[in-house]
Motif scaffolding. Structure first.
Motif, short mmCIF file in Angstrom:
data_model
loop_
_atom_site.label_atom_id
_atom_site.label_comp_id
_atom_site.label_asym_id
_atom_site.label_seq_id
_atom_site.Cartn_x
_atom_site.Cartn_y
_atom_site.Cartn_z
N GLY A 90 49.18 48.72 28.74
CA GLY A 90 49.69 48.49 27.39
C GLY A 90 49.99 47.03 27.17
N GLY A 91 50.36 46.69 25.94
CA GLY A 91 50.67 45.32 25.59
C GLY A 91 49.50 44.62 24.92
N GLU A 92 49.70 43.37 24.60
CA GLU A 92 48.68 42.58 23.91
C GLU A 92 47.60 42.13 24.90
N PHE A 93 46.35 42.21 24.45
CA PHE A 93 45.23 41.77 25.28
C PHE A 93 44.25 41.03 24.38
N ARG A 94 44.04 39.74 24.68
CA ARG A 94 43.25 38.86 23.81
C ARG A 94 41.86 38.66 24.40
N ILE A 132 35.22 30.23 24.41
CA ILE A 132 35.85 31.36 25.11
C ILE A 132 36.29 30.94 26.50
N LEU A 133 35.43 30.22 27.21
CA LEU A 133 35.78 29.78 28.56
C LEU A 133 36.98 28.83 28.53
N LYS A 134 37.03 27.95 27.55
CA LYS A 134 38.17 27.04 27.42
C LYS A 134 39.46 27.82 27.20
N LYS A 135 39.39 28.85 26.34
CA LYS A 135 40.58 29.63 26.02
C LYS A 135 41.00 30.52 27.19
N ILE A 136 40.04 30.95 28.00
CA ILE A 136 40.41 31.69 29.21
C ILE A 136 41.09 30.75 30.20
N GLU A 137 40.57 29.54 30.31
CA GLU A 137 41.14 28.56 31.24
C GLU A 137 42.56 28.18 30.85
N ASP A 138 42.82 28.02 29.53
CA ASP A 138 44.17 27.59 29.13
C ASP A 138 45.11 28.75 28.85
N GLY A 139 44.62 29.98 29.04
CA GLY A 139 45.48 31.14 28.90
C GLY A 139 45.55 31.72 27.51
N TYR A 141 43.13 33.30 25.98
CA TYR A 141 42.44 34.58 26.06
C TYR A 141 42.68 35.20 27.43
N ASP A 142 42.75 36.52 27.45
CA ASP A 142 42.84 37.25 28.71
C ASP A 142 41.46 37.51 29.30
N ALA A 143 40.45 37.62 28.44
CA ALA A 143 39.11 37.94 28.91
C ALA A 143 38.09 37.57 27.85
N GLY A 144 36.83 37.65 28.24
CA GLY A 144 35.74 37.40 27.30
C GLY A 144 34.59 38.36 27.57
N ILE A 145 33.78 38.60 26.57
CA ILE A 145 32.56 39.38 26.73
C ILE A 145 31.41 38.42 26.43
N SER A 271 28.60 40.65 30.46
CA SER A 271 29.69 40.92 31.40
C SER A 271 31.05 40.75 30.74
N LEU A 272 32.01 41.42 31.32
CA LEU A 272 33.42 41.19 31.00
C LEU A 272 33.89 40.14 31.99
N VAL A 273 34.38 39.01 31.49
CA VAL A 273 34.77 37.91 32.36
C VAL A 273 36.25 37.59 32.16
N TYR A 274 36.87 37.08 33.22
CA TYR A 274 38.28 36.73 33.15
C TYR A 274 38.60 35.74 34.25
N HIS A 275 39.75 35.09 34.14
CA HIS A 275 40.15 34.09 35.12
C HIS A 275 40.48 34.75 36.45
#
Length: 316
Positions: A90-94, A132-139, A141-145, A271-275
């Protein structure tokens, strides 16, 4: 200094306006302004140049905003640690998703996911792979497709499916009678492509294995829309390549102009990608399994199902 003050600073930096920042922070403008000013006084610096319209972040303010983002992100990870331990989903997931995937993929899985995990608040934005990669790196986003592989040592990639490319060939085109398309049949200067910045364009260039020569004397196109490419192809301005799932959305008459490549089909990996330090692993798994399950059960290409890969490639 408080986390709330840092959050207000981030809001002002984002919206370049105290009133708008206050509205999105659900506080009054005087309250937000007072807290930001209090932080500036405590630090002994000016974070925002209020004399400019819209206001600007000062040079030292840029560094403070970056550090504030880190602090706010890390503070939020406290809840993620607890949720991870309890197995709470649960909770917010970006999530960031590339524009060449979102129109076809989101309608396939979103309702299913929302119904299955009602306590998760998905916040989805279309962005380029780079953003998307920049936003995953700086937190942010939680993930990207995304289309992968990315060759980024900080990013974990969990493949969802492989999507073949198909050729959209209009009437009176030199390849209209070709039942099967080979990469060597293609002329890159005869193919309508998306504008720079779209990874799909890079995929097309790889399939053709040719350099672009600007031979279109009468027009130049910069489009981020497959629909536009199809319409221009229908006008006799060239052919185009499409991701398979997008071809399913075409009109019945247009579907007759789809041609398939010879095996092995050129395809892109989604793919689903994340830090590698991501903590919301319950949501990651839930999202991955939901998408992969929908794709596995619904999509057939040339009598072969486009299934989710069983392997997981971790580039860490």
């Amino acid at each position: 200094m408080t986390i709330t003050q840092y959050q207000y600073v981030l809001a002002v930096a984002k919206y370049k306006n105290f009133t708008t920042a206050a509205e999105h922070s659900f506080v009054t403008q005087p309250t937000l302004s007072m807290q930001v000013q209090k932080l500036e006084e405590e630090l002994g610096v000016t974070i925002f140049d209020r004399s400019k319209k819209p206001l600007q972040v000062t040079e030292i303010g840029e560094q403070i905003v970056k550090q504030a983002q880190v602090i706010v992100n890390e503070a939020g990870r406290m809840n993620d640690i607890v949720a991870q331990q309890k197995g709470y989903i649960g909770g917010e997931f970006r999530v960031g998703i590339i524009p060449t995937v979102s129109p076809t993929l989101l309608p396939m899985f979103l309702t299913n996911f929302i119904n299955k995990y009602p306590k998760v608040c998905l916040k989805i934005e279309e962005q380029t792979t780079e953003n998307i990669l920049k936003k995953i790196e700086d937190g942010s986003y939680d993930a990207g497709i995304l289309a992968t592989p990315l060759h980024n040592p900080s990013i974990v990639e969990r493949p969802l499916y492989y999507e073949p490319f198909v050729a959209y060939i209009p009437q009176n085109h030199r390849l209209q009678n070709s039942k099967t398309i080979y990469s060597e049949d293609l002329d890159i200067n005869d193919i309508l492509m998306l504008e720079d910045g779209h990874c799909f364009k890079d995929s097309v260039l790889n399939i053709c294995n040719q350099d672009v020569i600007d031979s279109k004397e009468h027009f130049q196109l910069k489009s981020g829309s497959f629909e536009t490419l199809v319409r221009l192809a229908n006008e006799g301005l060239g052919m185009t390549l499409l991701p398979y799932l997008h071809s399913l959305e075409l009109k019945e008459e247009e579907k007759k102009r789809i041609h398939y490549f010879a095996e092995p089909y050129p395809a892109r990996e989604i793919s689903l990608v994340y830090h590698k330090n991501e903590l919301k692993m319950q949501i990651i798994k839930a999202l991955h399994d939901t998408i992969a399950g929908v794709i596995r059960g619904a999509i057939v290409f040339q009598n072969v199902k486009i299934i989710s890969p069983t392997r997981e490639r971790h580039r860490i």
